[in-house]
Each structure stands twice: as structure tokens, then as C-alpha cells.
Write a protein that holds these residues in place. Structure first.
Motif, PDB file in Angstrom:
ATOM      1  N   ARG A 116       0.855  -1.188   0.000  1.00 38.04           N
ATOM      2  CA  ARG A 116       0.000   0.000   0.000  1.00 38.04           C
ATOM      3  C   ARG A 116       0.890   1.237   0.000  1.00 38.04           C
ATOM      4  NH1 ARG A 116      -2.301  -1.170   4.225  1.00 38.04           N
ATOM      5  NH2 ARG A 116      -1.340   0.264   5.709  1.00 38.04           N
ATOM      6  N   VAL A 117       0.660   2.117  -0.959  1.00 36.31           N
ATOM      7  CA  VAL A 117       1.474   3.331  -1.104  1.00 36.31           C
ATOM      8  C   VAL A 117       0.599   4.531  -0.772  1.00 36.31           C
ATOM      9  CG1 VAL A 117       2.893   4.727  -2.647  1.00 36.31           C
ATOM     10  CG2 VAL A 117       2.870   2.226  -2.885  1.00 36.31           C
ATOM     11  N   SER A 118       0.907   5.190   0.325  1.00 38.83           N
ATOM     12  CA  SER A 118       0.179   6.394   0.749  1.00 38.83           C
ATOM     13  C   SER A 118       1.120   7.586   0.629  1.00 38.83           C
ATOM     14  CB  SER A 118      -0.305   6.246   2.198  1.00 38.83           C
ATOM     15  OG  SER A 118      -1.172   5.133   2.325  1.00 38.83           O
ATOM     16  N   ALA A 119       0.727   8.549  -0.190  1.00 42.37           N
ATOM     17  CA  ALA A 119       1.564   9.730  -0.424  1.00 42.37           C
ATOM     18  C   ALA A 119       0.675  10.850  -0.938  1.00 42.37           C
ATOM     19  CB  ALA A 119       2.667   9.406  -1.436  1.00 42.37           C
ATOM     20  N   PRO A 120       1.157  12.091  -0.925  1.00 43.21           N
ATOM     21  CA  PRO A 120       0.385  13.186  -1.536  1.00 43.21           C
ATOM     22  C   PRO A 120       0.076  12.886  -2.997  1.00 43.21           C
ATOM     23  CG  PRO A 120       2.174  14.057  -0.204  1.00 43.21           C
ATOM     24  CD  PRO A 120       2.367  12.577  -0.250  1.00 43.21           C
ATOM     25  N   ALA A 121      -1.004  13.477  -3.498  1.00 45.81           N
ATOM     26  CA  ALA A 121      -1.504  13.148  -4.838  1.00 45.81           C
ATOM     27  C   ALA A 121      -0.432  13.283  -5.911  1.00 45.81           C
ATOM     28  CB  ALA A 121      -2.702  14.042  -5.171  1.00 45.81           C
ATOM     29  N   GLY A 122       0.423  14.280  -5.812  1.00 44.12           N
ATOM     30  CA  GLY A 122       1.432  14.481  -6.845  1.00 44.12           C
ATOM     31  C   GLY A 122       2.619  13.546  -6.743  1.00 44.12           C
ATOM     32  N   GLU A 123       2.727  12.790  -5.650  1.00 40.94           N
ATOM     33  CA  GLU A 123       3.894  11.929  -5.448  1.00 40.94           C
ATOM     34  C   GLU A 123       3.564  10.438  -5.527  1.00 40.94           C
ATOM     35  OE1 GLU A 123       5.775  12.931  -1.808  1.00 40.94           O
ATOM     36  OE2 GLU A 123       5.783  15.097  -2.196  1.00 40.94           O
ATOM     37  N   VAL A 124       2.300  10.114  -5.707  1.00 40.65           N
ATOM     38  CA  VAL A 124       1.906   8.696  -5.676  1.00 40.65           C
ATOM     39  C   VAL A 124       2.567   7.915  -6.801  1.00 40.65           C
ATOM     40  CG1 VAL A 124      -0.031   7.102  -5.919  1.00 40.65           C
ATOM     41  CG2 VAL A 124      -0.273   9.146  -4.512  1.00 40.65           C
ATOM     42  N   ASP A 125       2.504   8.442  -8.022  1.00 36.09           N
ATOM     43  CA  ASP A 125       3.067   7.714  -9.165  1.00 36.09           C
ATOM     44  C   ASP A 125       4.566   7.496  -9.005  1.00 36.09           C
ATOM     45  OD1 ASP A 125       0.571   7.604 -10.290  1.00 36.09           O
ATOM     46  OD2 ASP A 125       0.862   9.388 -11.542  1.00 36.09           O
ATOM     47  N   ALA A 126       5.271   8.507  -8.522  1.00 35.78           N
ATOM     48  CA  ALA A 126       6.715   8.369  -8.324  1.00 35.78           C
ATOM     49  C   ALA A 126       7.019   7.328  -7.252  1.00 35.78           C
ATOM     50  CB  ALA A 126       7.317   9.724  -7.944  1.00 35.78           C
ATOM     51  N   GLN A 127       6.226   7.325  -6.184  1.00 41.56           N
ATOM     52  CA  GLN A 127       6.430   6.339  -5.121  1.00 41.56           C
ATOM     53  C   GLN A 127       6.162   4.919  -5.634  1.00 41.56           C
ATOM     54  OE1 GLN A 127       7.244   6.524  -1.808  1.00 41.56           O
ATOM     55  NE2 GLN A 127       7.434   8.735  -1.567  1.00 41.56           N
ATOM     56  N   VAL A 128       5.122   4.778  -6.453  1.00 44.50           N
ATOM     57  CA  VAL A 128       4.804   3.456  -7.001  1.00 44.50           C
ATOM     58  C   VAL A 128       5.930   2.967  -7.902  1.00 44.50           C
ATOM     59  CG1 VAL A 128       3.240   2.206  -8.541  1.00 44.50           C
ATOM     60  CG2 VAL A 128       2.311   3.728  -6.796  1.00 44.50           C
ATOM     61  N   GLU A 129       6.503   3.854  -8.708  1.00 49.58           N
ATOM     62  CA  GLU A 129       7.617   3.462  -9.571  1.00 49.58           C
ATOM     63  C   GLU A 129       8.818   3.017  -8.751  1.00 49.58           C
ATOM     64  OE1 GLU A 129       7.847   2.971 -12.771  1.00 49.58           O
ATOM     65  OE2 GLU A 129       5.706   3.390 -12.930  1.00 49.58           O
ATOM     66  N   LYS A 130       9.080   3.702  -7.637  1.00 50.19           N
ATOM     67  CA  LYS A 130      10.182   3.283  -6.772  1.00 50.19           C
ATOM     68  C   LYS A 130       9.911   1.902  -6.170  1.00 50.19           C
ATOM     69  CE  LYS A 130      11.757   7.910  -5.445  1.00 50.19           C
ATOM     70  NZ  LYS A 130      11.949   8.875  -4.327  1.00 50.19           N
ATOM     71  N   VAL A 131       8.658   1.682  -5.784  1.00 44.75           N
ATOM     72  CA  VAL A 131       8.295   0.376  -5.226  1.00 44.75           C
ATOM     73  C   VAL A 131       8.497  -0.720  -6.268  1.00 44.75           C
ATOM     74  CG1 VAL A 131       6.357  -1.017  -4.408  1.00 44.75           C
ATOM     75  CG2 VAL A 131       6.701   1.284  -3.502  1.00 44.75           C
ATOM     76  N   LEU A 132       8.042  -0.488  -7.492  1.00 44.01           N
ATOM     77  CA  LEU A 132       8.198  -1.488  -8.551  1.00 44.01           C
ATOM     78  C   LEU A 132       9.670  -1.726  -8.871  1.00 44.01           C
ATOM     79  CD1 LEU A 132       5.291  -0.413 -10.941  1.00 44.01           C
ATOM     80  CD2 LEU A 132       5.352  -2.393  -9.414  1.00 44.01           C
ATOM     81  N   GLU A 133      10.467  -0.673  -8.806  1.00 38.46           N
ATOM     82  CA  GLU A 133      11.899  -0.830  -9.064  1.00 38.46           C
ATOM     83  C   GLU A 133      12.555  -1.677  -7.982  1.00 38.46           C
ATOM     84  OE1 GLU A 133      15.859   1.983  -9.721  1.00 38.46           O
ATOM     85  OE2 GLU A 133      13.855   2.881  -9.626  1.00 38.46           O
ATOM     86  N   VAL A 134      12.157  -1.466  -6.734  1.00 35.47           N
ATOM     87  CA  VAL A 134      12.692  -2.288  -5.640  1.00 35.47           C
ATOM     88  C   VAL A 134      12.278  -3.742  -5.818  1.00 35.47           C
ATOM     89  CG1 VAL A 134      12.531  -2.726  -3.160  1.00 35.47           C
ATOM     90  CG2 VAL A 134      12.860  -0.393  -3.992  1.00 35.47           C
ATOM     91  N   LEU A 135      11.035  -3.961  -6.221  1.00 34.18           N
ATOM     92  CA  LEU A 135      10.535  -5.327  -6.375  1.00 34.18           C
ATOM     93  C   LEU A 135      11.228  -6.064  -7.514  1.00 34.18           C
ATOM     94  CD1 LEU A 135       6.718  -4.690  -5.827  1.00 34.18           C
ATOM     95  CD2 LEU A 135       8.292  -5.830  -4.260  1.00 34.18           C
TER      96      LEU A 135
END
Length: 223
Positions: free
Chosen positions: A70-89
Motif C-alpha cells: 500500500r502506497v500512501s503519499a500526496p496526490a502528486g507523489e503517488v506515481d513516483a512512489q509506485v515506480e520506486k516500489v516497482l523498481e525495488v521489487l
């Protein structure tokens, strides 16, 4: 061959036995019917326990091979956070595949709880990433540490809090099925034993007379 004929005569009984031993009539038929009903209940309880155990095991295995991030972040940062998560995975051992759950899928997941007309875009929902594990599995603690450093808004859910109640319920259902089977079997044995004892007690004098005149056990049992 003689043993087969002897067994057949024992099962069929003597058609003239009612002239010697009073017929049991309704009582015997009721005992057989009750025994058959209890045997059916025993088989039903066993089948129910096995089916529940297999279903719970299937659910547990399905949850055991999946993670949700689950990725919780401000609206403008959600996509960037998701990309970081996918990169880690992508570089995490034990990860078979990972993908972001779309808004349409989130809507379908929420429909049973909030209804079909859900303004998903207007709700502050976190982004969800579905992770499928390979056979070796993922080291969840190491993954949490990596995500805390790379994507602080990400939270790993390994479904353990959902899996434990399922496994516990399956164990209790198996125990309940085994206990029900034991109780039904004990009651059936006791019922048959009591019926046989009552029949012997009611015809005790006749049996003693038959033994005195030389009747064999097979004839007495068939009567």
C-alpha cells in the motif's frame, strides 16, 4: 463354497424361524433405520470436515503466495512512489511478478462494501501494488527495510492477519468433524449393542431351550 452358502443362509435367515422365536417386527426395522441415518450423518460430518479443511488450505495457500503493498503519499507523489516500489521489487529475490492495481479494479473491490456508484477518484485511496511470490518466497522483513529507505510511504501487507484466522478456523472445523464422527460412531455402537442386548434378554428363555435341544449358534443367530 460351503462357507459362502453358510454365510448366505446366515444373512437370509430361516423363513420358519418366527415359529420358534417371536418376531421382532417394528423394533428391528426401527433400529436398522436409525443405524443407517447415523451412518449417513457420520459420512456427512466427515465429508464436511474434509471439504472445509481443503477450502481453508486453498485460501491459505493463495494468501501465502501473495503480498500487497500500500502506497500512501500526496496526490502528486503517488506515481513516483509506485515506480520506486516497482523498481525495488524487480531486484527483490523471490518476487515472481508485481503490478499496480488499477482504479477500475479498486472500484470492483469496493463495490460490495460501498455500492456500485463509488467516486473512486474523489476518495483518498492509497495506490495498491499486487506482488506474486515465487516458490522460494520473499523475505518480508528485508523488503520492508528496503521500502522504508526507497519509498517511505509504502507499507507491506503479507496477509498474515487474514491467513491465521483461516487456518485456525480450518483446524477447528477438522476437530469438530472428528468429534462429531466419534460421537455418532459411539452412539451407533451403543444403540446396536443395547438393541442386541434387549433382544437377547427378551428371548433368553427361547435361546436356552434351543441350546438344550441342540440348535447351532448359526441357527440361533439367523432366527
Amino acid at each position: 463354497m460351503s462357507r459362502v452358502r453358510h454365510l448366505a443362509r446366515l444373512v437370509a435367515g430361516d423363513p420358519n424361524a418366527d415359529r420358534v422365536v417371536p418376531p421382532t417386527g417394528f423394533t428391528a426395522r426401527l433400529t436398522v433405520l436409525a443405524a443407517a441415518a447415523m451412518a449417513f450423518l457420520a459420512v456427512f460430518a466427515l465429508a464436511l470436515a474434509l471439504a472445509a479443511g481443503r477450502l481453508a488450505a486453498s485460501w491459505s495457500d493463495a494468501l501465502d503466495q501473495n503480498l500487497t503493498i500500500r502506497v500512501s503519499a500526496p496526490a502528486g507523489e503517488v506515481d513516483a512512489q509506485v515506480e520506486k516500489v516497482l523498481e525495488v521489487l524487480r531486484t527483490t529475490p523471490g518476487v515472481d511478478s508485481a503490478r499496480r492495481i488499477s482504479a477500475a479494479e479498486e472500484r470492483r473491490l469496493l463495490e460490495p462494501w460501498l455500492g456500485p456508484d463509488i467516486p473512486v477518484d474523489a476518495l483518498p485511496l492509497p495506490a495498491l501494488v499486487e506482488v506474486r511470490e515465487s516458490g522460494a518466497g520473499v523475505n518480508v522483513e528485508n523488503l520492508r527495510l528496503r521500502l522504508a529507505a526507497e519509498a517511505p510511504g509504502a507499507t507491506v501487507d503479507d496477509h498474515s492477519r487474514w491467513r491465521r484466522p483461516v487456518v485456525r478456523a480450518a483446524s477447528r472445523l477438522r476437530l469438530l468433524g472428528a468429534a462429531s464422527l466419534a460421537m455418532i460412531g459411539t452412539a451407533m455402537v451403543a444403540m446396536v449393542a443395547l438393541a442386541a442386548h434387549a433382544a437377547l434378554a427378551a428371548n433368553g428363555r427361547v435361546i436356552r431351550v434351543l441350546r438344550l435341544v441342540g440348535a447351532e449358534d448359526s441357527y440361533i443367530a439367523g432366527a
